[in-house]
Design a protein around this motif. Structure first.
Motif, PDB file in Angstrom:
ATOM      1  N   GLU A   8     -49.300 -44.631 -33.055  1.00 46.45           N
ATOM      2  CA  GLU A   8     -49.645 -45.775 -33.906  1.00 46.45           C
ATOM      3  C   GLU A   8     -48.578 -46.844 -33.711  1.00 46.45           C
ATOM      4  N   ASN A  55     -48.205 -49.869 -34.414  1.00 48.45           N
ATOM      5  CA  ASN A  55     -47.939 -50.798 -35.518  1.00 48.45           C
ATOM      6  C   ASN A  55     -47.483 -50.093 -36.780  1.00 48.45           C
ATOM      7  N   ASP A  56     -47.232 -48.784 -36.678  1.00 50.94           N
ATOM      8  CA  ASP A  56     -46.892 -48.015 -37.874  1.00 50.94           C
ATOM      9  C   ASP A  56     -45.762 -47.021 -37.579  1.00 50.94           C
ATOM     10  N   LEU A 106     -41.948 -47.125 -28.692  1.00 47.66           N
ATOM     11  CA  LEU A 106     -43.256 -47.759 -28.508  1.00 47.66           C
ATOM     12  C   LEU A 106     -44.022 -47.177 -27.318  1.00 47.66           C
TER      13      LEU A 106
END
Length: 95
Positions: free
Chosen positions: A33, A35-36, A28
């Motif tokens: 991205e 959330n992807d 993260l």
């Protein structure tokens, strides 16, 4: 009048392979991205196994959400079934 016979259909459901963020907590921090997440190495192996398992089945359609992990899971299956080679072709195969 005789009752109409309905054609039966078999529906397969498959979940995406293992996500990168589930095995790499630091993912993260550098994600473009967040959330992807993509598939982890194991997730890519799982996608290949899925493709091998159902490659001989009479599958007419794939319905895949637009997330990277689901497209990457479906891509080997689409290649085995339809000869598709990229995500764009997978996304628009049944348009």
């Amino acid at each position: 009048m005789a009752p109409r016979m309905r054609e039966s259909r078999l529906i397969y459901l498959a979940r995406h392979g293992q996500r990168e963020d589930h095995v790499n907590p630091d993912w993260l921090k550098t994600a473009r991205e967040p959330n992807d997440p993509d598939l982890s190495p194991l997730g890519r192996v799982q996608a290949q196994r899925l493709a091998k398992r159902v490659a001989g089945e009479a599958i007419d359609h794939l319905i895949v959400s637009p997330f990277t992990r689901t497209l990457r899971t479906a891509q080997p299956l689409a290649e085995a079934l339809f000869g598709l080679l990229d995500d764009l072709a997978l996304a628009h195969h049944n348009d």
